[in-house]
Design a protein around this motif. Structure first.
Motif, mmCIF file in Angstrom:
data_model
loop_
_atom_site.group_PDB
_atom_site.id
_atom_site.type_symbol
_atom_site.label_atom_id
_atom_site.label_comp_id
_atom_site.label_asym_id
_atom_site.label_seq_id
_atom_site.Cartn_x
_atom_site.Cartn_y
_atom_site.Cartn_z
ATOM 1 N N THR A 47 84.603 52.808 82.063
ATOM 2 C CA THR A 47 83.731 53.758 81.381
ATOM 3 C C THR A 47 84.268 55.188 81.437
ATOM 4 O OG1 THR A 47 82.397 54.056 83.387
ATOM 5 C CG2 THR A 47 81.683 52.369 81.816
ATOM 6 N N ARG A 48 85.084 55.505 82.467
ATOM 7 C CA ARG A 48 85.596 56.871 82.608
ATOM 8 C C ARG A 48 87.025 57.018 82.100
ATOM 9 N NH1 ARG A 48 82.268 60.759 82.694
ATOM 10 N NH2 ARG A 48 84.020 62.049 83.346
ATOM 11 N N ALA A 49 87.620 55.956 81.622
ATOM 12 C CA ALA A 49 88.993 56.042 81.111
ATOM 13 C C ALA A 49 89.048 56.998 79.929
ATOM 14 C CB ALA A 49 89.487 54.658 80.687
ATOM 15 N N GLY A 50 90.003 57.920 79.991
ATOM 16 C CA GLY A 50 90.150 58.893 78.928
ATOM 17 C C GLY A 50 89.485 60.221 79.195
ATOM 18 N N TYR A 51 88.653 60.294 80.241
ATOM 19 C CA TYR A 51 88.008 61.547 80.600
ATOM 20 C C TYR A 51 88.897 62.344 81.558
ATOM 21 C CZ TYR A 51 83.477 60.269 78.547
ATOM 22 O OH TYR A 51 82.469 59.942 77.687
ATOM 23 N N GLU A 52 88.559 63.604 81.760
ATOM 24 C CA GLU A 52 89.298 64.433 82.696
ATOM 25 C C GLU A 52 89.104 63.935 84.118
ATOM 26 O OE1 GLU A 52 88.172 68.478 82.248
ATOM 27 O OE2 GLU A 52 88.872 68.636 80.169
ATOM 28 N N LEU A 53 90.110 64.218 84.958
ATOM 29 C CA LEU A 53 90.117 63.663 86.308
ATOM 30 C C LEU A 53 88.981 64.219 87.159
ATOM 31 C CD1 LEU A 53 91.494 61.889 88.410
ATOM 32 C CD2 LEU A 53 92.991 63.822 88.975
ATOM 33 N N GLY A 54 88.740 65.543 87.110
ATOM 34 C CA GLY A 54 87.731 66.153 87.971
ATOM 35 C C GLY A 54 86.339 65.576 87.780
ATOM 36 N N PRO A 55 85.786 65.624 86.553
ATOM 37 C CA PRO A 55 84.464 65.021 86.340
ATOM 38 C C PRO A 55 84.441 63.520 86.638
ATOM 39 C CG PRO A 55 85.028 66.479 84.525
ATOM 40 C CD PRO A 55 86.262 66.338 85.360
ATOM 41 N N SER A 56 85.565 62.834 86.379
ATOM 42 C CA SER A 56 85.611 61.398 86.663
ATOM 43 C C SER A 56 85.483 61.122 88.152
ATOM 44 C CB SER A 56 86.909 60.795 86.118
ATOM 45 O OG SER A 56 86.958 60.879 84.708
ATOM 46 N N VAL A 57 86.153 61.932 88.962
ATOM 47 C CA VAL A 57 86.039 61.771 90.415
ATOM 48 C C VAL A 57 84.595 61.977 90.860
ATOM 49 C CG1 VAL A 57 86.682 62.781 92.646
ATOM 50 C CG2 VAL A 57 88.429 62.375 90.897
ATOM 51 N N ALA A 58 83.922 62.968 90.271
ATOM 52 C CA ALA A 58 82.527 63.237 90.615
ATOM 53 C C ALA A 58 81.645 62.035 90.285
ATOM 54 C CB ALA A 58 82.033 64.483 89.877
ATOM 55 N N VAL A 59 81.813 61.469 89.098
ATOM 56 C CA VAL A 59 81.000 60.323 88.683
ATOM 57 C C VAL A 59 81.299 59.114 89.558
ATOM 58 C CG1 VAL A 59 80.571 58.690 86.811
ATOM 59 C CG2 VAL A 59 80.798 61.126 86.316
ATOM 60 N N VAL A 60 82.566 58.848 89.781
ATOM 61 C CA VAL A 60 82.967 57.681 90.572
ATOM 62 C C VAL A 60 82.396 57.766 91.978
ATOM 63 C CG1 VAL A 60 84.962 56.638 91.705
ATOM 64 C CG2 VAL A 60 85.028 57.092 89.260
ATOM 65 N N PHE A 61 82.464 58.958 92.575
ATOM 66 C CA PHE A 61 81.942 59.104 93.934
ATOM 67 C C PHE A 61 80.432 58.898 93.978
ATOM 68 C CE2 PHE A 61 79.883 61.806 97.102
ATOM 69 C CZ PHE A 61 80.387 61.226 98.267
ATOM 70 N N CYS A 62 79.714 59.509 93.035
ATOM 71 C CA CYS A 62 78.261 59.401 93.045
ATOM 72 C C CYS A 62 77.798 57.958 92.875
ATOM 73 C CB CYS A 62 77.662 60.270 91.946
ATOM 74 S SG CYS A 62 77.772 62.040 92.261
ATOM 75 N N LEU A 63 78.507 57.189 92.064
ATOM 76 C CA LEU A 63 78.105 55.809 91.810
ATOM 77 C C LEU A 63 78.355 54.884 92.998
ATOM 78 C CD1 LEU A 63 79.293 55.405 88.111
ATOM 79 C CD2 LEU A 63 76.933 55.586 88.939
ATOM 80 N N SER A 64 79.076 55.370 94.008
ATOM 81 C CA SER A 64 79.352 54.513 95.174
ATOM 82 C C SER A 64 79.247 55.304 96.472
ATOM 83 C CB SER A 64 80.752 53.906 95.038
ATOM 84 O OG SER A 64 81.718 54.926 94.835
ATOM 85 N N ALA A 65 78.366 56.298 96.507
ATOM 86 C CA ALA A 65 78.301 57.208 97.648
ATOM 87 C C ALA A 65 77.907 56.494 98.930
ATOM 88 C CB ALA A 65 77.321 58.344 97.352
ATOM 89 N N VAL A 66 76.978 55.547 98.869
ATOM 90 C CA VAL A 66 76.516 54.869 100.086
ATOM 91 C C VAL A 66 77.632 54.026 100.690
ATOM 92 C CG1 VAL A 66 74.935 53.109 100.964
ATOM 93 C CG2 VAL A 66 74.084 54.881 99.435
ATOM 94 N N ALA A 67 78.358 53.290 99.857
ATOM 95 C CA ALA A 67 79.472 52.484 100.365
ATOM 96 C C ALA A 67 80.563 53.364 100.959
ATOM 97 C CB ALA A 67 80.048 51.610 99.253
ATOM 98 N N VAL A 68 80.853 54.481 100.296
ATOM 99 C CA VAL A 68 81.875 55.402 100.802
ATOM 100 C C VAL A 68 81.428 56.025 102.122
ATOM 101 C CG1 VAL A 68 83.069 57.578 100.351
ATOM 102 C CG2 VAL A 68 82.822 55.888 98.526
ATOM 103 N N ALA A 69 80.158 56.428 102.212
ATOM 104 C CA ALA A 69 79.644 57.020 103.442
ATOM 105 C C ALA A 69 79.693 56.015 104.588
ATOM 106 C CB ALA A 69 78.217 57.510 103.233
#
Length: 341
Positions: free
Chosen positions: A212-234
């Motif tokens: 879903t984030r392919a083709g978007y800028e890296l910065g906003p993509s990192v933000a979205v990716v992190f938010c969608l998996s914040a509990v697992a990452v934490a």
């Protein structure tokens, strides 16, 4: 729309039935998780994988809900990772084997045409780390399934915003299958997700985010990716920091995950899962809003700050790595005799 509702309903019912059916064979075959106070059969993940592939395959075969370009390969790769996880559940594979297999599968599904080679390599690393982090969430009854359902709906909303209808339907099917599985996995669980189901879910969700984030800028993509998996990452960050501070092996299992520490702080098993599920919903909602452009990517900093704060507090509290041993009646009577003597 109607097919999506029908597919999700069928997935929920089939997963609930198969999870109940697979429990007895898992007990007889000894496919168990022995970390708990009671042996927990581990074929619940197989039910989720089988139902997801079946329902999605019927939609693709009938052309009622085609998966779309690349999504079929994604599902095939996720099923292969699930097969590797099933082998790990039965024969206890080394972690390095699971990592190697997940790397190969991730490298196969990443859309390099849209991400580029450097971005594709970052995406492969992210998929592998997210899959393993999600596997780590399978440490408490109902936790991995609850976070998986919330995340699947969030990623599905992002896919729908990108008019990836096939991927959105697939994610709704995954969410429904996990919901059916949760009917047997809520505390006290009668069947577990295991490496088969947790790796499958983590791989599918993280790969879908990359799509879903392919083709978007890296910065906003990192933000979205992190938010969608914040509990697992934490949870993964907490385990790494806690074991590093305690000088314990990183890959050795132990009761030092998020739910373990929340329970030692006084929460019930159900309460800890509800709290982490609410945290997952909040972070996923931020991710969806950032992806849709309804808020800036700086909103992800609040999610990251909250996750880091929770991890640091739990590490600094230095709650014991091992839960206290239950006191037996013999020990109690012995203590009373000493006190009375």
């Amino acid at each position: 729309m109607l097919y999506g509702i029908a597919a999700a309903t069928a997935a929920l019912l089939l997963a609930a039935v198969l999870a109940a059916v697979f429990r007895a064979p898992a007990l007889r075959a000894g496919i168990l998780d022995r970390r708990w106070q009671r042996p927990l059969p581990l074929l619940g993940g197989l039910a989720v994988v089988a139902v997801t592939c079946l329902v999605a395959g019927v939609g693709e075969w009938s052309r009622v809900a085609p998966l779309g370009e690349g999504v079929g390969d994604l599902l095939t790769a996720a099923a292969a990772v699930a097969g590797l996880g099933l082998v790990a559940d039965v024969w206890r594979l080394r972690t390095r084997v699971l990592v190697a297999g997940t790397v190969v599968a991730a490298a196969w599904v990443v859309p390099y045409d849209e991400t580029g080679v450097p971005g594709g390599m970052l995406a492969v690393g992210w998929i592998v780390l997210a899959s393993l982090a999600f596997k780590g969430l399978d440490h408490a009854d109902g936790l991995a399934g609850t976070v998986g359902v919330v995340t699947a709906f969030g990623v599905g909303a992002c896919a729908a915003a990108e008019v990836m209808d096939g991927l959105a339907v697939l994610l709704s099917v995954v969410a429904a299958a996990l919901t059916g599985f949760l009917m047997h996995n809520w505390h006290p669980a009668r069947i577990g997700l295991g490496a088969c189901g947790s790796l499958f879910t983590g791989f599918l969700l993280s790969s879908a985010v990359v799509f879903t984030r392919a083709g978007y800028e890296l910065g906003p993509s990192v933000a979205v990716v992190f938010c969608l998996s914040a509990v697992a990452v934490a949870d993964a960050l907490l385990v790494v920091l806690a074991r590093t501070v305690a000088r314990r092996p990183l890959l050795r299992r132990g009761p030092d995950h998020l739910a373990h520490r929340l329970r030692r702080l006084g929460l019930t098993p159900q309460g800890s899962v509800v709290l982490l599920g609410a945290a997952s919903f909040s972070s996923v909602l931020v991710g969806v809003l950032v992806h849709a452009g309804w808020t800036g990517s700086r909103a992800a900093l609040w999610v990251a700050g909250g996750a880091v704060l929770v991890v640091l507090v739990l590490v600094l509290l230095r709650s014991p790595a091992q839960p206290p041993r239950p006191t037996t009646s013999t020990q109690v009577s012995g203590r009373l005799r000493v006190r009375n003597g």
